[in-house]
Design an enzyme around this catalytic site. Structure first.
Site, mmCIF file in Angstrom:
data_model
loop_
_atom_site.group_PDB
_atom_site.id
_atom_site.type_symbol
_atom_site.label_atom_id
_atom_site.label_comp_id
_atom_site.label_asym_id
_atom_site.label_seq_id
_atom_site.Cartn_x
_atom_site.Cartn_y
_atom_site.Cartn_z
ATOM 1 N N PRO A 145 3.503 4.918 10.621
ATOM 2 C CG PRO A 145 4.527 2.846 10.833
ATOM 3 C CD PRO A 145 3.616 3.799 11.546
ATOM 4 C CD GLU A 146 0.986 6.818 4.335
ATOM 5 O OE1 GLU A 146 0.932 6.288 3.216
ATOM 6 O OE2 GLU A 146 0.469 7.910 4.591
#
Ligand SMILES: [Zn+2]
Length: 292
Positions: free
Chosen positions: A23-24
């Site tokens: 994830p970012e």
């Protein structure tokens, strides 16, 4: 706002589309929002540990029992769970996801941390185990400093300021894409959003950071904020119907301009999008729109 449903939900974050780049920051923030209010003021009843993660917890798990959760903050891609006697630093690594709910089944093969509280259980599910749950007595403790100390400014805060950003880029000879990914100038711009922001600012990812002009740096500053804000907004709306979602679709990929579009026509000029390797990561750009 998510209500607790009959079935525990997994707030993860796009496990199908591009696991290596997730994830970012937006996904981590959406994850935070998905349980922060529910876990606040809960008391820890028990801690469950699975296989070792990237770093050890750093304290006897019993230390956490009886403590009260005060809140959940985010710094970069770390979630900071503030507790009465210190804080837990959570990182989702490359494949981690958090689940929060009551009545979860026992720890599965890929579940490696359970924080059982009076409000429900916070569970880290992480097949590749690059994630981490680390205890620190305070944010200034050595372990917290080691993980958080070198982080750049938050991209959506007032501290992220265009001229200071340009000045910081001036000092770096590495490519602009790699400077963004390094996270010491600005945090949370990972592979997906770096590619997208550089496209919007019309900067070629291989350009030296120190060669980016002041006006381009200002465009990039704006583009970074735009792509992150949009992804956050979309993540939030996607989460609202997570109750039926075990096969979440990639919510940002649906409108990516260049990321993961190698060979497909640029949405602006129709030239094929080019893919190359920078460091260990794939970079996508349009050679016509991003000339320098
Ligand atoms: Zn183009």
């Amino acid at each position: 706002m998510i209500m607790e449903g009959p079935r525990p939900r997994r707030f993860a974050v796009n496990p199908h589309a591009a696991p290596v780049d997730m994830p970012e920051l937006p996904e981590v923030e959406v994850t935070r929002l998905s349980f922060a209010q529910q876990i606040a003021h809960a008391q820890v009843l028990q801690v469950g540990l699975g296989k070792p993660l990237r770093w050890p917890l750093g304290v006897d798990a019993e230390t956490l029992v009886g403590q009260t959760v005060q809140g959940v903050r985010r710094r970069g891609k770390y979630l900071l769970v503030d507790m009465s006697g210190g804080l837990l630093l959570l990182h989702l690594g490359m494949s981690g996801s958090l689940q929060f709910g009551r009545g979860l089944p026992g720890l599965g093969k890929h579940d490696h941390f359970d924080l059982v509280t009076t409000h429900g259980t916070l569970r880290l599910h992480d097949p590749r185990r690059f994630g981490a749950v680390v205890w620190a007595e305070s944010q200034t403790a050595p372990m917290a400093q080691k993980l958080l100390g070198g982080l750049g400014v938050e991209p959506l805060s007032d501290d992220f300021e265009p001229i200071a950003f340009w000045r910081a880029l001036q000092k770096r000879k590495a490519s602009i894409k790699q400077v963004l990914l390094a996270g010491d100038v600005v945090v949370g711009v990972g592979n997906i959003y770096a590619s997208e922001a550089l496209f919007r600012a019309r900067i070629r990812p291989t350009a030296a950071a120190c060669g980016v002009s002041k006006p381009r740096a200002q465009m990039l500053h704006l583009a970074i904020r735009e792509v992150l804000s949009r992804a956050l907004a979309q993540g939030g709306s996607t989460l609202r119907d997570f109750s039926n979602a075990q096969g979440q679709s990639g919510y940002f990929q649906l409108e990516a301009m260049v990321y993961d579009r190698a060979g497909l026509p640029c949405k602006v000029c129709q030239s094929p999008v080019v893919q190359l390797r920078q460091g260990q990561r794939s970079t996508f750009y349009c050679p016509v729109c991003q000339k320098r």
